[in-house]
Design an enzyme around this catalytic site. Sequence first.
Site, mmCIF file in Angstrom:
data_model
loop_
_atom_site.group_PDB
_atom_site.id
_atom_site.type_symbol
_atom_site.label_atom_id
_atom_site.label_comp_id
_atom_site.label_asym_id
_atom_site.label_seq_id
_atom_site.Cartn_x
_atom_site.Cartn_y
_atom_site.Cartn_z
ATOM 1 N N ILE A 70 -5.731 -12.491 6.636
ATOM 2 C CA ILE A 70 -5.093 -12.901 6.922
ATOM 3 C C ILE A 70 -5.500 -14.357 8.294
ATOM 4 C CG2 ILE A 70 -5.005 -11.218 9.042
ATOM 5 C CD1 ILE A 70 -1.749 -12.888 9.137
ATOM 6 N N GLY A 125 -5.284 -9.533 3.476
ATOM 7 C CA GLY A 125 -3.802 -9.783 3.271
ATOM 8 C C GLY A 125 -4.002 -10.232 1.578
ATOM 9 N N ASP A 128 -3.191 -7.333 -0.354
ATOM 10 C CA ASP A 128 -1.638 -7.013 -0.101
ATOM 11 C C ASP A 128 -1.458 -7.814 -1.053
ATOM 12 O OD1 ASP A 128 -1.607 -5.777 2.355
ATOM 13 O OD2 ASP A 128 -2.554 -7.276 3.383
ATOM 14 N N GLU A 148 -8.319 -4.489 7.652
ATOM 15 C CA GLU A 148 -7.677 -4.435 7.754
ATOM 16 C C GLU A 148 -8.202 -3.644 9.695
ATOM 17 O OE1 GLU A 148 -4.962 -5.916 5.496
ATOM 18 O OE2 GLU A 148 -6.847 -4.423 5.265
ATOM 19 N N ASP A 156 -0.532 -3.178 6.729
ATOM 20 C CA ASP A 156 0.735 -3.078 7.223
ATOM 21 C C ASP A 156 1.734 -4.294 6.155
ATOM 22 O OD1 ASP A 156 0.738 -5.685 8.291
ATOM 23 O OD2 ASP A 156 1.231 -5.414 9.948
#
Length: 275
Positions: A70, A125, A128, A148, A156
């Site tokens: 991110i 991310g 993810d 993270e 998350d």
Amino acid sequence: MEEKYETLEILQNSPNSGVFNLILNRPSVRNALSLDFFTEFPKALNALDQNPNAAAIVLTGAGDHFCAGIDLKSLKDIFRNYSGDRGRSGERLRRQIKFMQDAITAIERCRKPVIAAIHGACIGGGIDIVTACDVRYCTRDAFFSVKEVDLGITADLGTLQRLPGIIGLGNTMELAITSRRFSGQEAKELGLVSQVFASKEELAEGVRNIAEGIGGKSPLAVSGTKAVLLRSRELSLEQGLDYVATWNSSMLLSDDMTQAISAQIQKKKPVFAKL
């Protein structure tokens, strides 16, 4: 008219190909995920899902890296917006997280197979995203990190939920709480990727051939296999068998099966209707 995206690009392999490339397209920041990405990504996937000419999707990154996670500026912007009443701020933040989660889950909602082609960095991310993909390949120089905890965050957007099913709980725990970098070769040994290619060029060619092969198969069978495997994660063996029996009772008697069997007998390439 085809929609234009700020953070993504869609390219078809060739005019007659059913393979479409969905490219993370912010190479100047190593394809870090901005807030715009979380709006655009599910839109792009839905457009490809609804496109009858798209049989398989290759997800990759422009430039030298797949995804650096991110965008830290976007992360700061998210938290800057939450002040005042703690309860209301928490409720808004939860909705924001759910919105971002939903953008990643769009990969699983897409009926078409999504194949990750990973080179360079795949961090935070980025993991993810790739754990939500159906198949993953990488280059020898690719590197990964569940990053993270280094940002003071519990991951998350899906890594902690999906990665254990791919590489096991113990391996996921170790990678997630240490945030250590691991190589493309280790990713292969862990089972995160199916194959390691020597270079970005070989990765692109190899994944293109794999995707073309998948795109030549029955689209009903491919989308059904994806749907049943994803659903079966949540079911017992008996429930999973019942689910696939129900699925095939509605899908099995298709022209695809007739075409596939006829092609096998005649030793020719089957031609299936588009999905």
